[in-house]
Design a protein around this motif. Structure first.
Motif, mmCIF file in Angstrom:
data_model
loop_
_atom_site.group_PDB
_atom_site.id
_atom_site.type_symbol
_atom_site.label_atom_id
_atom_site.label_comp_id
_atom_site.label_asym_id
_atom_site.label_seq_id
_atom_site.Cartn_x
_atom_site.Cartn_y
_atom_site.Cartn_z
ATOM 1 N N THR A 67 0.824 -1.204 0.000
ATOM 2 C CA THR A 67 0.000 0.000 0.000
ATOM 3 C C THR A 67 0.857 1.253 0.000
ATOM 4 O OG1 THR A 67 -1.751 -1.169 1.206
ATOM 5 C CG2 THR A 67 -1.832 1.226 1.221
ATOM 6 N N TYR A 68 1.840 1.300 0.888
ATOM 7 C CA TYR A 68 2.676 2.495 0.995
ATOM 8 C C TYR A 68 3.607 2.653 -0.206
ATOM 9 C CZ TYR A 68 1.299 4.164 5.577
ATOM 10 O OH TYR A 68 0.590 4.708 6.620
ATOM 11 N N THR A 69 4.028 1.553 -0.811
ATOM 12 C CA THR A 69 4.849 1.670 -2.014
ATOM 13 C C THR A 69 4.083 2.366 -3.125
ATOM 14 O OG1 THR A 69 6.082 -0.344 -1.463
ATOM 15 C CG2 THR A 69 6.138 0.379 -3.753
ATOM 16 N N THR A 70 2.851 1.935 -3.346
ATOM 17 C CA THR A 70 2.015 2.586 -4.354
ATOM 18 C C THR A 70 1.711 4.025 -3.979
ATOM 19 O OG1 THR A 70 0.984 0.526 -5.083
ATOM 20 C CG2 THR A 70 -0.261 2.535 -5.459
ATOM 21 N N ALA A 71 1.405 4.260 -2.697
ATOM 22 C CA ALA A 71 1.066 5.618 -2.250
ATOM 23 C C ALA A 71 2.237 6.577 -2.453
ATOM 24 C CB ALA A 71 0.651 5.584 -0.780
ATOM 25 N N ILE A 72 3.432 6.164 -2.061
ATOM 26 C CA ILE A 72 4.602 7.046 -2.168
ATOM 27 C C ILE A 72 5.000 7.266 -3.627
ATOM 28 C CG2 ILE A 72 7.059 7.206 -1.640
ATOM 29 C CD1 ILE A 72 6.421 5.724 1.000
ATOM 30 N N LEU A 73 5.016 6.199 -4.414
ATOM 31 C CA LEU A 73 5.442 6.328 -5.804
ATOM 32 C C LEU A 73 4.488 7.192 -6.617
ATOM 33 C CD1 LEU A 73 6.690 2.714 -6.661
ATOM 34 C CD2 LEU A 73 8.069 4.750 -6.238
ATOM 35 N N THR A 74 3.192 7.047 -6.394
ATOM 36 C CA THR A 74 2.211 7.774 -7.216
ATOM 37 C C THR A 74 2.026 9.220 -6.775
ATOM 38 O OG1 THR A 74 0.440 6.874 -5.819
ATOM 39 C CG2 THR A 74 0.935 5.709 -7.873
ATOM 40 N N THR A 75 2.120 9.498 -5.464
ATOM 41 C CA THR A 75 1.852 10.854 -4.981
ATOM 42 C C THR A 75 3.097 11.735 -4.954
ATOM 43 O OG1 THR A 75 2.133 10.140 -2.679
ATOM 44 C CG2 THR A 75 -0.104 10.097 -3.594
ATOM 45 N N ARG A 76 4.277 11.132 -4.753
ATOM 46 C CA ARG A 76 5.480 11.946 -4.586
ATOM 47 C C ARG A 76 6.426 11.872 -5.780
ATOM 48 N NH1 ARG A 76 6.757 11.159 1.898
ATOM 49 N NH2 ARG A 76 4.632 11.696 2.568
ATOM 50 N N TYR A 77 6.365 10.795 -6.515
ATOM 51 C CA TYR A 77 7.266 10.644 -7.664
ATOM 52 C C TYR A 77 6.512 10.541 -8.983
ATOM 53 C CZ TYR A 77 10.611 9.699 -3.948
ATOM 54 O OH TYR A 77 11.385 9.792 -2.817
ATOM 55 N N GLU A 78 5.184 10.664 -8.927
ATOM 56 C CA GLU A 78 4.316 10.681 -10.111
ATOM 57 C C GLU A 78 4.529 9.462 -11.009
ATOM 58 O OE1 GLU A 78 4.820 14.383 -12.094
ATOM 59 O OE2 GLU A 78 3.969 15.561 -10.443
ATOM 60 N N VAL A 79 4.758 8.324 -10.386
ATOM 61 C CA VAL A 79 4.846 7.067 -11.122
ATOM 62 C C VAL A 79 3.429 6.588 -11.435
ATOM 63 C CG1 VAL A 79 5.626 4.658 -10.997
ATOM 64 C CG2 VAL A 79 7.019 6.480 -10.001
ATOM 65 N N SER A 80 3.228 6.011 -12.594
ATOM 66 C CA SER A 80 1.893 5.541 -12.967
ATOM 67 C C SER A 80 1.458 4.412 -12.038
ATOM 68 C CB SER A 80 1.889 5.051 -14.410
ATOM 69 O OG SER A 80 2.666 3.878 -14.546
ATOM 70 N N PRO A 81 0.168 4.334 -11.701
ATOM 71 C CA PRO A 81 -0.316 3.270 -10.816
ATOM 72 C C PRO A 81 -0.032 1.868 -11.343
ATOM 73 C CG PRO A 81 -1.965 4.999 -11.004
ATOM 74 C CD PRO A 81 -0.888 5.302 -12.009
ATOM 75 N N ALA A 82 0.001 1.698 -12.677
ATOM 76 C CA ALA A 82 0.278 0.374 -13.243
ATOM 77 C C ALA A 82 1.699 -0.080 -12.897
ATOM 78 C CB ALA A 82 0.070 0.390 -14.754
ATOM 79 N N LEU A 83 2.671 0.836 -13.000
ATOM 80 C CA LEU A 83 4.045 0.491 -12.626
ATOM 81 C C LEU A 83 4.169 0.319 -11.117
ATOM 82 C CD1 LEU A 83 6.178 2.815 -14.950
ATOM 83 C CD2 LEU A 83 5.842 0.336 -15.137
ATOM 84 N N ALA A 84 3.468 1.161 -10.361
ATOM 85 C CA ALA A 84 3.506 1.059 -8.906
ATOM 86 C C ALA A 84 2.896 -0.263 -8.437
ATOM 87 C CB ALA A 84 2.753 2.232 -8.283
ATOM 88 N N PHE A 85 1.952 -0.794 -9.202
ATOM 89 C CA PHE A 85 1.319 -2.076 -8.877
ATOM 90 C C PHE A 85 2.367 -3.187 -8.835
ATOM 91 C CE2 PHE A 85 -0.774 -5.952 -10.559
ATOM 92 C CZ PHE A 85 -1.698 -6.161 -9.546
ATOM 93 N N TRP A 86 3.227 -3.231 -9.865
ATOM 94 C CA TRP A 86 4.273 -4.253 -9.902
ATOM 95 C C TRP A 86 5.391 -3.935 -8.917
ATOM 96 C CZ3 TRP A 86 3.225 -8.641 -12.228
ATOM 97 C CH2 TRP A 86 2.259 -8.651 -13.247
ATOM 98 N N ALA A 87 5.683 -2.654 -8.734
ATOM 99 C CA ALA A 87 6.716 -2.269 -7.774
ATOM 100 C C ALA A 87 6.316 -2.648 -6.351
ATOM 101 C CB ALA A 87 6.971 -0.769 -7.866
ATOM 102 N N SER A 88 5.031 -2.579 -6.047
ATOM 103 C CA SER A 88 4.558 -2.951 -4.710
ATOM 104 C C SER A 88 4.804 -4.424 -4.436
ATOM 105 C CB SER A 88 3.066 -2.629 -4.587
ATOM 106 O OG SER A 88 2.829 -1.246 -4.716
ATOM 107 N N ALA A 89 4.514 -5.270 -5.429
ATOM 108 C CA ALA A 89 4.738 -6.709 -5.255
ATOM 109 C C ALA A 89 6.226 -7.012 -5.118
ATOM 110 C CB ALA A 89 4.152 -7.472 -6.439
#
Length: 291
Positions: free
Chosen positions: A33-55
């Motif tokens: 959860t926090y990986t997606t939250a930090i990547l998308t809100t602070r580094y503007e990473v797309s949620p699709a990439l953050a989805f795999w980064a979280s796993a």
């Protein structure tokens, strides 16, 4: 229910095939959860990439702690994973500059893929259950593979599995890491659906709830944890309307389920379904013979 089912499916692999219990599964859910939250809100990473980064992030931490922790067994392993979960909560609450502290992170963007945004409950519903269906298909192929047969051997007897050349510690670590990856997926979906990440969500209560879902649904098969997750999620949601009596009713229901369905809800339903299919097949064959 779908997010809980993904969590329970991942823990069910570790609990049902490795025969070990983990009380730190909520921590991996929180890491996702926090990986997606930090990547998308602070580094503007797309949620699709953050989805795999979280796993991947959850898997990394599982591999990091799994090597020393999986040398323990039974209650000792449960206590060790419980400690990891509490350490994660302390780090999240105290790291206010990075995780938002006790307040958390808000305004997490909805999941989007190829320009399509899942910004309604119906779209998020199909997204969650679509991910779950893909993970079930992956697990079915995995269980039928050579590695899956090693999982079954370890679940039956670790000594027997070792005697035929199976690396038991590696199998356990693989299942532990895989369960963490599933928790990372579900945590990412949770962040995009709820649009927030708060440390109170990832407490010990969630870890215990996931274990209960796996046990009540039935261990040793893929559909038992999913059935347990759906049942307990709707039970908790229904009982929330009766705040004064919710806990006693919840306890009585759990006791009755353990008494009358010791093998799990999903296992019993699976047996009934197989019986009905076989009965229908025999009936059709008799009709052909009569004709």
């Amino acid at each position: 229910a779908g997010i809980h089912a993904i969590l329970a499916l991942g823990l069910g692999l570790f609990l049902g095939y490795a025969g070990q219990i983990s009380l730190g599964h909520a921590a991996f859910f929180g890491i996702g959860t926090y990986t997606t939250a930090i990547l998308t809100t602070r580094y503007e990473v797309s949620p699709a990439l953050a989805f795999w980064a979280s796993a991947l992030t959850a898997s990394f931490f599982a591999c990091l702690i799994g090597r020393p922790l999986l040398k323990l067994k039974g209650y000792f392993l449960a206590l060790a994973t419980l400690g990891f979960g509490e350490i994660f909560l302390v780090m999240v609450r105290e790291g206010s500059g990075f995780t938002g502290g006790v307040i958390g992170i808000f305004n997490i963007p909805f999941f989007s893929l190829a320009g399509f945004t899942f910004d309604t409950y119906l779209k998020q519903y199909y997204l969650t259950w679509g991910v779950l269906a893909g993970l079930i298909l992956f697990c079915k192929n995995l269980v039928r593979s050579r590695m899956g047969r090693a999982f079954l051997a370890v679940a039956t007897s670790e000594d027997a599995a070792s005697s035929v050349g199976i690396n038991v510690p590696r199998v356990k670590l693989g299942l532990f890491v895989m369960g963490a990856a599933f928790a990372g997926f579900s945590g990412s979906l949770f962040a995009c659906v709820m649009s927030t990440a708060n440390p109170d969500t990832f407490s010990l209560n969630l870890s215990i709830l996931i274990v209960m879902m796996v046990i009540l649904g039935g261990m040793g098969n893929l559909y038992g944890p999913i059935a347990g997750a759906i049942f307990l999620t709707f039970l908790i949601d229904t009982l929330s309307q009766y705040q004064e009596y919710s806990l006693p009713i919840y306890g009585v229901v759990l006791i009755l389920l353990l008494i009358f369905f010791p093998d799990g809800i999903g296992t019993r339903l699976r047996v009934r379904l197989i019986y009905l299919i076989s009965y229908w097949g025999r009936k059709k064959r008799r009709e052909k013979v009569n004709i």
